[in-house]
Design a protein around this motif. Structure first.
Motif, PDB file in Angstrom:
ATOM      1  N   GLY A 213       0.802  -1.201   0.000  1.00  0.00           N
ATOM      2  CA  GLY A 213       0.000   0.000   0.000  1.00  0.00           C
ATOM      3  C   GLY A 213       0.843   1.263   0.000  1.00  0.00           C
ATOM      4  N   ARG A 214       0.615   2.073  -1.009  1.00  0.00           N
ATOM      5  CA  ARG A 214       1.215   3.402  -1.090  1.00  0.00           C
ATOM      6  C   ARG A 214       0.107   4.393  -1.414  1.00  0.00           C
ATOM      7  N   ILE A 215       0.267   5.635  -1.029  1.00  0.00           N
ATOM      8  CA  ILE A 215      -0.740   6.650  -1.343  1.00  0.00           C
ATOM      9  C   ILE A 215      -0.564   7.081  -2.793  1.00  0.00           C
ATOM     10  N   GLU A 216      -1.620   6.883  -3.580  1.00  0.00           N
ATOM     11  CA  GLU A 216      -1.587   7.266  -4.986  1.00  0.00           C
ATOM     12  C   GLU A 216      -2.237   8.621  -5.224  1.00  0.00           C
ATOM     13  N   PHE A 217      -3.168   8.986  -4.341  1.00  0.00           N
ATOM     14  CA  PHE A 217      -3.954  10.196  -4.592  1.00  0.00           C
ATOM     15  C   PHE A 217      -4.607  10.649  -3.297  1.00  0.00           C
ATOM     16  N   VAL A 218      -4.686  11.952  -3.108  1.00  0.00           N
ATOM     17  CA  VAL A 218      -5.447  12.541  -2.010  1.00  0.00           C
ATOM     18  C   VAL A 218      -6.314  13.642  -2.605  1.00  0.00           C
ATOM     19  N   GLY A 219      -7.624  13.529  -2.433  1.00  0.00           N
ATOM     20  CA  GLY A 219      -8.543  14.500  -3.016  1.00  0.00           C
ATOM     21  C   GLY A 219      -9.472  15.110  -1.985  1.00  0.00           C
ATOM     22  N   GLN A 220      -9.689  16.410  -2.088  1.00  0.00           N
ATOM     23  CA  GLN A 220     -10.633  17.112  -1.225  1.00  0.00           C
ATOM     24  C   GLN A 220     -12.044  16.931  -1.788  1.00  0.00           C
ATOM     25  N   VAL A 221     -13.009  16.688  -0.921  1.00  0.00           N
ATOM     26  CA  VAL A 221     -14.403  16.546  -1.351  1.00  0.00           C
ATOM     27  C   VAL A 221     -15.097  17.885  -1.163  1.00  0.00           C
ATOM     28  N   GLU A 222     -15.413  18.541  -2.264  1.00  0.00           N
ATOM     29  CA  GLU A 222     -16.003  19.886  -2.225  1.00  0.00           C
ATOM     30  C   GLU A 222     -17.521  19.803  -2.325  1.00  0.00           C
ATOM     31  N   LEU A 223     -18.127  19.128  -1.351  1.00  0.00           N
ATOM     32  CA  LEU A 223     -19.591  19.004  -1.311  1.00  0.00           C
ATOM     33  C   LEU A 223     -20.070  19.435   0.066  1.00  0.00           C
ATOM     34  N   PRO A 224     -21.074  20.304   0.140  1.00  0.00           N
ATOM     35  CA  PRO A 224     -21.564  20.748   1.455  1.00  0.00           C
ATOM     36  C   PRO A 224     -22.250  19.622   2.211  1.00  0.00           C
ATOM     37  N   ARG A 225     -22.195  19.714   3.545  1.00  0.00           N
ATOM     38  CA  ARG A 225     -22.894  18.770   4.404  1.00  0.00           C
ATOM     39  C   ARG A 225     -24.165  19.424   4.936  1.00  0.00           C
ATOM     40  N   PRO A 226     -25.156  18.598   5.299  1.00  0.00           N
ATOM     41  CA  PRO A 226     -25.212  17.132   5.182  1.00  0.00           C
ATOM     42  C   PRO A 226     -25.505  16.696   3.754  1.00  0.00           C
ATOM     43  N   ARG A 227     -24.782  15.716   3.301  1.00  0.00           N
ATOM     44  CA  ARG A 227     -24.901  15.278   1.911  1.00  0.00           C
ATOM     45  C   ARG A 227     -26.111  14.397   1.681  1.00  0.00           C
ATOM     46  N   TYR A 228     -26.700  13.878   2.791  1.00  0.00           N
ATOM     47  CA  TYR A 228     -27.921  13.079   2.644  1.00  0.00           C
ATOM     48  C   TYR A 228     -29.135  13.969   2.406  1.00  0.00           C
ATOM     49  N   SER A 229     -28.980  15.296   2.529  1.00  0.00           N
ATOM     50  CA  SER A 229     -30.118  16.204   2.420  1.00  0.00           C
ATOM     51  C   SER A 229     -30.390  16.650   0.985  1.00  0.00           C
ATOM     52  N   TYR A 230     -29.541  16.222   0.048  1.00  0.00           N
ATOM     53  CA  TYR A 230     -29.745  16.577  -1.359  1.00  0.00           C
ATOM     54  C   TYR A 230     -29.104  15.495  -2.217  1.00  0.00           C
ATOM     55  N   ASP A 231     -29.303  15.581  -3.519  1.00  0.00           N
ATOM     56  CA  ASP A 231     -28.761  14.561  -4.421  1.00  0.00           C
ATOM     57  C   ASP A 231     -27.312  14.895  -4.750  1.00  0.00           C
ATOM     58  N   ALA A 232     -26.418  14.530  -3.829  1.00  0.00           N
ATOM     59  CA  ALA A 232     -24.999  14.862  -4.011  1.00  0.00           C
ATOM     60  C   ALA A 232     -24.423  14.216  -5.261  1.00  0.00           C
TER      61      ALA A 232
END
Length: 270
Positions: A213-232
């Motif tokens: 295991g090596r880290i291949e990628f790190v990505g920020q998730v640019e979605l507002p919370r709560p994500r269950y409250s809309y169709d993310a």
């Protein structure tokens, strides 16, 4: 808060003169109150790294630190929620949840702890006297989660906690977990095979390569919370990140993955 500094972890093999390199030179950090999801194929070292953070496994090289202090053993500041919920079949829901305070040294004095808030938090109100055999797989997993929350750790380490439940229950549990994380503000490291789960739960997504295991990628998730409250899933940010993660995983697995391709549902048989 959590610093993983050039960590490598090898496992010796009793039947062979060599060892298996599970994690290779991994460095990353996790901030207070952050939810980091770790995504990768089976056997890529995700769980091994989680166990090192828990203090259950010692790195062969490098170190894991919490607030600058090296982690070398389990502690009450960290709680692990496993895929297998490990409930005691002779204990009720309340008794299984209370086990976490008993294990911290309070013994049967744990009976004085008010369990109602945490049982209500995980949606098990009314099932306090039920035994594990009387619960669904998803409900049993909620008991394990309640037990971890009652211990009040700073950090929740979650190792594919939805892996043993069906797809519908998994979706419901994901929404419940996000709600709980928002309510409690815990720092979380969440292991998963699911791209959707990684994006919908994480503040950041870390992708591991196949073993070692090596880290291949790190990505920020640019979605507002709560994500269950809309169709993310319909948001452009979601679609773009999912496509990127899909390509990374397909590249690492020679085209094989248990995830549906972007734009296709898991039930699409075409």
């Amino acid at each position: 808060m959590i610093e993983i500094d050039h960590v490598s972890i090898e496992y010796p093999l009793s039947h062979a003169p060599f060892s298996i390199l599970a994690v290779d030179d991994v460095s990353m950090s996790v901030r207070e109150g952050e939810v980091v999801t770790i995504l990768g194929p089976s056997g890529c070292g995700k769980t091994t790294l989680l166990n090192a953070i828990a203090g259950l496994v010692h790195p062969t090289a490098g170190e894991v630190r919490l607030d600058g202090a090296r982690i070398d053993r389990p502690g009450p500041d960290r709680a692990v929620v496993f895929q297998q919920h490990a409930l005691l079949p002779w204990r009720t829901v309340s008794e299984n949840v209370r086990l976490s305070v008993e294990m911290k040294g309070s013994g049967r004095a744990g009976t004085a702890v008010d369990l109602a808030p945490v049982i209500d938090l995980v949606g098990l109100k009314g099932f306090e006297s039920a035994y594990p055999r009387e619960l669904s797989g998803g409900m049993q997993q909620r008991v394990g989660l309640a037990r971890a929350i009652l211990a009040d750790p700073r950090i929740l380490l979650m190792d594919e906690p939805f892996g043993a439940v069906d797809a519908l229950t998994r979706e419901v549990m994901r929404q419940e977990i996000e709600r709980i994380l928002i309510d409690t503000g815990k720092t979380v490291i969440f292991i998963t095979h699911s791209i959707d789960e990684a994006i919908l739960l994480g503040d950041r997504v870390v992708v591991f390569s196949p073993r070692p295991g090596r880290i291949e990628f790190v990505g920020q998730v640019e979605l507002p919370r709560p994500r269950y409250s809309y169709d993310a899933r319909a948001r452009p940010e979601y679609i773009e990140l999912r496509e990127q993660l899909w390509q990374l995983l397909v590249g690492g697995l020679d085209g094989s993955t248990d995830e549906p391709a972007p734009g296709r549902s898991a039930n699409d048989g075409t």
